[in-house]
Scaffold this active site. Structure first.
Site, PDB file in Angstrom:
ATOM      1  CG  HIS A  85      -2.142  -0.835   1.021  1.00 29.71           C
ATOM      2  ND1 HIS A  85      -3.276  -0.701   1.793  1.00 29.71           N
ATOM      3  CD2 HIS A  85      -2.412  -1.800   0.113  1.00 29.71           C
ATOM      4  CE1 HIS A  85      -4.182  -1.568   1.377  1.00 29.71           C
ATOM      5  NE2 HIS A  85      -3.690  -2.253   0.369  1.00 29.71           N
ATOM      6  CE1 TYR A 213      -5.030   4.285   8.646  1.00 30.48           C
ATOM      7  CE2 TYR A 213      -5.594   4.298  10.973  1.00 30.48           C
ATOM      8  CZ  TYR A 213      -4.851   3.793   9.927  1.00 30.48           C
ATOM      9  OH  TYR A 213      -3.934   2.798  10.151  1.00 30.48           O
ATOM     10  N   PRO A 305      -3.948   1.277  18.762  1.00 27.72           N
ATOM     11  CG  PRO A 305      -5.934   0.174  18.264  1.00 27.72           C
ATOM     12  CD  PRO A 305      -5.207   0.853  19.376  1.00 27.72           C
ATOM     13  CE  LYS A 309       4.460   3.505  12.958  1.00 29.85           C
ATOM     14  NZ  LYS A 309       4.619   2.852  11.677  1.00 29.85           N
ATOM     15  CE1 TYR A 397      -1.053   4.216   9.249  1.00 29.78           C
ATOM     16  CE2 TYR A 397       0.071   2.954   7.552  1.00 29.78           C
ATOM     17  CZ  TYR A 397      -1.006   3.125   8.405  1.00 29.78           C
ATOM     18  OH  TYR A 397      -2.018   2.199   8.430  1.00 29.78           O
TER      19      TYR A 397
HETATM   20  C1  PHB Z   1      -6.162  -3.755  11.076  1.00 28.54           C
HETATM   21  O1  PHB Z   1      -6.147  -4.093   9.889  1.00 28.54           O
HETATM   22  O2  PHB Z   1      -6.638  -4.508  11.953  1.00 28.54           O
HETATM   23  C2  PHB Z   1      -5.628  -2.425  11.451  1.00 28.54           C
HETATM   24  C3  PHB Z   1      -5.074  -1.629  10.457  1.00 28.54           C
HETATM   25  C4  PHB Z   1      -4.576  -0.393  10.790  1.00 28.54           C
HETATM   26  C5  PHB Z   1      -4.638   0.050  12.100  1.00 28.54           C
HETATM   27  C6  PHB Z   1      -5.166  -0.760  13.090  1.00 28.54           C
HETATM   28  C7  PHB Z   1      -5.669  -2.005  12.761  1.00 28.54           C
HETATM   29  O3  PHB Z   1      -4.164   1.286  12.391  1.00 28.54           O
END
Ligand code: PHB
Ligand code: APR
Length: 403
Positions: A85, A213, A305, A309, A397
């Site tokens: 990605h 997000y 989360p 990280k 990121y």
């Molecule tokens: C997930 O795919 O579970 C996931 C992805 C990104 C995040 C947190 C969880 O920031």
């Protein structure tokens, strides 16, 4: 614990160089790296292998993490099946904006579930050893101030002891390793957030090619994925909520309201095959080394989360720890062991800062009121309008460079 040691029949004592507590990604990766360097080690895990594989965790890997999997000889499937990605979407105020990692930080992340990383490590360890010992619960660790620590554990209804040269505490946030250290020997830094994440896994195609997000006045939402047919979604929820309060219908309605209209339109819903609520917490224990006991991964630090990280930080600790132990055995030097804690913590605090910042930017904090909300929207506006601000997000990121 001294009483326990005296009571042990000699037949229950075995010996290894590195006793590894916990068979999450940290413990398994360390076991594999040490084994490849010819260092004898034993992993003790209190749960069964099936239980460990049943846990649903995040799935965003930094390049450095994938490189470490390669070094451990388990990167092949991740490189083949993982999705590269080159950006993420940030949704707010009814629109979605792309943060282009490739353009801003000349890098990308790999989407590959932590469960799959664990599965690959398990397969490699069961093929050419050392096989982790499942359903072996560590109940006490002692003498790590000396040269020969002891790890006591319960296996098959018996109390057994492993004598070793080092103990790697890879047993997560509720493990025995940190608990074995007197509270006065370390400082704990902590922040608990006043909300949780409700996560749903569904056998549906992901709503978008990239993660989204979303900041919304009703709360945060995240659209993620595991494959072309498996999606992972989250909505911010109350800490008082229970999974039963969230039938599938309610979850999908809430998610649809929080993401941008284009995504809401494209969203394919289906039955949840897993649904769980997790609280959000930032936590760091300093230092990470106590004589011959070294903590790594969630045993030493937790991130919310939002920045994805957790696994990457655990992998970075394990890289440093494996290097330090290999140097000890090959070069008879403890310089890297002595630097272990400081080296890890520098990276840990940068990831803590980033995860806290992403969390603060994207969630609804009821106590900050209308002022807090205005500030968030101003910051989001700045983020998408300023190359410098977007670069700061992108760099963090995709993963900061290793010092
Ligand atoms: C997930 O795919 O579970 C996931 C992805 C990104 C995040 C947190 C969880 O920031
Ligand atoms: N004895 C043996 N094993 C134990 C004990 C004990 N007393 N206590 C805990 N464990 C095991 C747990 O059952 C678990 O399998 O230690 C393991 C710790 O694994 P994780 O919690 O996955 O921690 P870690 O390997 O450091 O992985 C970090 O996991 O939680 C995510 O965000 C985190 O992605 C990051 C990754």
């Amino acid at each position: 614990m001294a009483a326990l040691r005296e009571a042990l029949p000699l037949t229950t004592i075995s010996r290894t160089e590195v006793a590894i507590v916990g068979a999450g990604p940290s413990g398994l990766l360390l076991s594999r790296l040490l084994h490849r360097a010819g260092i004898d080690n034993v992993v003790l895990e209190r749960r069964s292998a099936e239980y460990v594989l049943g846990r649903v965790r995040a799935g965003v890997l930094e390049k450095g993490t994938v490189a470490l999997l390669d070094e451990a000889g388990v990167g092949e499937r991740c490189r083949r099946e993982g999705f590269l990605h080159e950006g993420i979407g940030i949704a707010f105020d009814g629109a979605r904006h792309r943060i282009d990692f490739q353009a801003l930080a000349e890098s990308a992340v790999t989407i590959y579930g932590q469960t799959e990383v664990t599965r690959d490590l398990m397969a490699a360890l069961s093929a050419d050893g050392p096989a982790p010992r499942y359903e072996a619960e560590v109940i006490g660790i002692e003498d790590f101030d000396g040269d020969s620590p002891l790890v006591h554990y319960r296996e098959a209804g018996e109390t057994r002891t492993l004598r070793c040269a080092f103990v790697a505490g890879c047993d997560g946030s509720h493990g025995k390793s940190r608990e074995s250290v007197p509270g006065r020997a370390y400082t704990a830094y902590e922040r608990a957030y006043p909300f949780g994440w409700l996560g749903v896994l569904s056998e549906t195609p992901p709503v978008s090619d990239e993660l989204i997000y979303a900041n919304h006045e009703r709360g945060f939402a995240l659209c993620s994925m595991r494959s072309h047919h498996l999606s992972r979604y989250y909505v911010q929820c109350s800490l008082d909520d229970h999974v039963e309060d969230w039938p599938d219908e309610r979850f999908w309605d809430e998610l649809r309201r929080r993401i941008d209209p284009e995504a809401a339109e494209a969203l394919v819903t289906g039955p949840a095959i897993e649904k769980s609520i997790a609280p959000l917490r930032s936590f760091v224990a300093e230092p990470m080394r106590f004589g011959r006991l070294l903590l790594a991964g969630d045993a030493a630090h937790i991130v919310p989360p939002t920045g994805a990280k957790g696994l990457n930080l655990a992998a970075a600790d394990i890289r440093f720890l494996a290097e330090a132990l290999i140097e000890h055995y090959r070069e008879k030097s403890d310089a890297a062991l002595d630097a272990y804690s400081e080296r890890c913590l520098k990276r840990v605090w940068k990831a803590e800062r980033f995860s806290w910042w992403m969390t603060s930017l994207l969630h609804l904090f009821p106590e900050t009121g209308a002022f807090g909300r205005k500030i968030q929207v101003a910051e989001l506006d700045y983020l998408i309008g300023s190359r410098a601000a977007a670069t700061a997000l992108a760099e963090n990121y995709v993963g900061l460079n290793f010092d």
